[in-house]
Scaffold this active site. Structure first.
Site, PDB file in Angstrom:
ATOM      1  N   GLY A  56       0.796  -1.385  -0.026  1.00 58.80           N
ATOM      2  CA  GLY A  56      -0.111   0.009  -0.076  1.00 58.80           C
ATOM      3  C   GLY A  56       0.842   1.316  -0.010  1.00 58.80           C
ATOM      4  N   VAL A 110      -1.973  -7.784  -1.232  1.00 55.64           N
ATOM      5  CA  VAL A 110      -1.478  -8.536  -0.184  1.00 55.64           C
ATOM      6  C   VAL A 110      -2.306  -9.762   0.437  1.00 55.64           C
ATOM      7  CG1 VAL A 110      -0.345  -6.537   0.726  1.00 55.64           C
ATOM      8  CG2 VAL A 110      -2.617  -6.987   1.420  1.00 55.64           C
ATOM      9  N   TYR A 196     -13.134  -3.433  11.492  1.00 51.72           N
ATOM     10  CA  TYR A 196     -11.800  -2.780  11.157  1.00 51.72           C
ATOM     11  C   TYR A 196     -11.073  -2.925  12.639  1.00 51.72           C
ATOM     12  CZ  TYR A 196      -8.537   0.849  10.288  1.00 51.72           C
ATOM     13  OH  TYR A 196      -7.203   1.637  10.017  1.00 51.72           O
ATOM     14  N   THR A 233      -5.642  11.064   5.335  1.00 46.46           N
ATOM     15  CA  THR A 233      -5.282  10.007   3.938  1.00 46.46           C
ATOM     16  C   THR A 233      -6.490   9.489   3.288  1.00 46.46           C
ATOM     17  OG1 THR A 233      -5.299   8.113   5.313  1.00 46.46           O
ATOM     18  CG2 THR A 233      -3.077   9.087   5.190  1.00 46.46           C
TER      19      THR A 233
END
Ligand SMILES: NC(=O)C1=CN([C@@H]2O[C@H](COP(=O)(O)OP(=O)(O)OC[C@H]3O[C@@H](n4cnc5c(N)ncnc54)[C@H](O)[C@@H]3O)[C@@H](O)[C@H]2O)C=CC1
Ligand SMILES: CCCCC/C=C\C=C\C(=O)C/C=C\C/C=C\CCCC(=O)O
Length: 312
Positions: A56, A110, A196, A233
């Site tokens: 990433g 990944v 998450y 981001t």
């Protein structure tokens, strides 16, 4: 898998003079009686002449870390990601800033062990091996939580096992460093984005386990984790829409914006600190521009007895 840029460069110049760092390390947290010191007096590693893989790495925190590595004279950075356009643009920007033949973008996922292994193979062939793996790729999308678990957890496990295989002293490698990008949500609940948050707790678990001295003594590969707080981001975009319900999405978004987001540059600096000084198995928070060591409770010292409880 697509290789966008490959280097023949073997030069390692001296570091350019560095600007004064703005990151504040909270030194009161960097000593503890419960664990051996989390840092080492002598530098454990310098970025100079090192070969790094950043998952990433085309955007956000990964891109910023690539900048810090190259500014500190890393030999080569291999960045990987699932978006070729972002990869090409990242290579262009990094070459403009740090010169040609310093960075390679490889399009890969990944979750795919073959893609991941291809990066280590490439580093072996082109540069004689890898010194640093930054397991950084991650997504915040509880709406598709199966994929989220695979990217955030499986990706870290695949990467670390490959790092042991290719970098481990017990396998003929030179040793090195794996840094896992967890999150402050790996240490704290994140209402609205529970899956998450669970994946990031798992990244902390992966670091404590793979970074344990049992593995470090055999492999010579340090495994550490960084836990950024809210950072400006792309991952912070569409937070609301990507959670399991609109209400949960709103709450997750509210949590992010409780404090102003720090710059990814601060996280890149913190990664350099960990690279130089952090012992294997240590966990570091970088939040509101401050770096802190996280003391994990020692299981032998968990001592609040419940008097009323009898086992039999
Ligand atoms: N932005 C923030 O506030 C925080 C971010 N983090 C973590 O930092 C890491 C990096 O995220 P950011 O830089 O913020 O966002 P970002 O969205 O800029 O970076 C994520 C990168 O991972 C790549 N990626 C996504 N799925 C992939 C896959 N299957 N295989 C390979 N690459 C893949 C994306 O293409 C992107 O380049 C993530 O693990 C995130 O969870 C942790 C704490 C705070
Ligand atoms: C709450 C974060 C929701 C997700 C935001 C997007 C990306 C963030 C990814 C993270 O990994 C988590 C980042 C930050 C935050 C969680 C709590 C902030 C606490 C604020 C405070 O009280 O200091």
């Amino acid at each position: 898998m697509m290789v966008k840029k490959k280097s023949e460069d073997t030069s390692c110049k001296d570091p350019a003079p560095q600007k004064k760092q703005t990151l504040v390390a909270d030194s009161s947290k960097v000593t503890t009686s419960a664990q051996a010191s989390p840092t080492c007096q002598k530098e454990l590693m310098s970025p100079k002449c090192k070969v790094a893989i950043i998952t990433g790495g085309a955007t956000g925190i990964g891109f910023s870390t690539a900048c810090h590595l190259l500014k500190n004279c890393a030999r080569h950075v291999i960045i990987t990601g699932i978006d070729s356009g972002e990869g090409e643009s990242a290579v262009e920007q990094l070459e403009e800033r740090y010169g040609d033949n310093k960075v390679t973008f490889v399009c890969g996922d990944v979750k795919n062990p073959a893609h991941f292994e291809g990066l280590f193979e490439m580093a072996c062939e082109a540069f004689g091996g890898t010194d640093i793996l930054f397991n950084n790729a991650g997504i915040l999308q509880d709406k598709s939580w199966g994929n989220e678990v695979d990217v955030n957890v499986k990706g870290v496990i695949i990467g670390t096992l490959l790092a042991f295989k290719y970098m481990g002293k017990d396998k003929g490698g030179k040793g090195g460093l794996v840094i896992n990008n967890a999150s402050i949500a790996g240490l704290h609940p994140l209402p609205g984005a529970p899956v998450y948050c669970i994946t990031k707790h798992a990244v902390i678990g992966a670091t404590l386990n793979f970074g344990h001295k049992f593995h470090y003594q055999t492999t010579g590969v340090r495994v550490c984790a960084i836990c950024p707080g809210s950072t400006s981001t792309d991952v912070t975009e569409n937070v609301c829409e990507n959670q399991l319900t609109p209400e949960w999405g709103k709450e997750a978004e509210r949590q992010i914006f409780l404090k102003p987001a720090q710059s990814p540059d601060v996280v890149g600096k913190a990664v350099m600190y960990i690279l130089r000084q952090a012992r294997s198995g240590t966990i570091w928070v970088v939040h509101n521009n401050i770096l802190k060591f996280v003391e994990i409770p020692n299981r032998h010292k968990i001592s609040t007895f419940v008097k009323e409880f009898t086992a039999c």
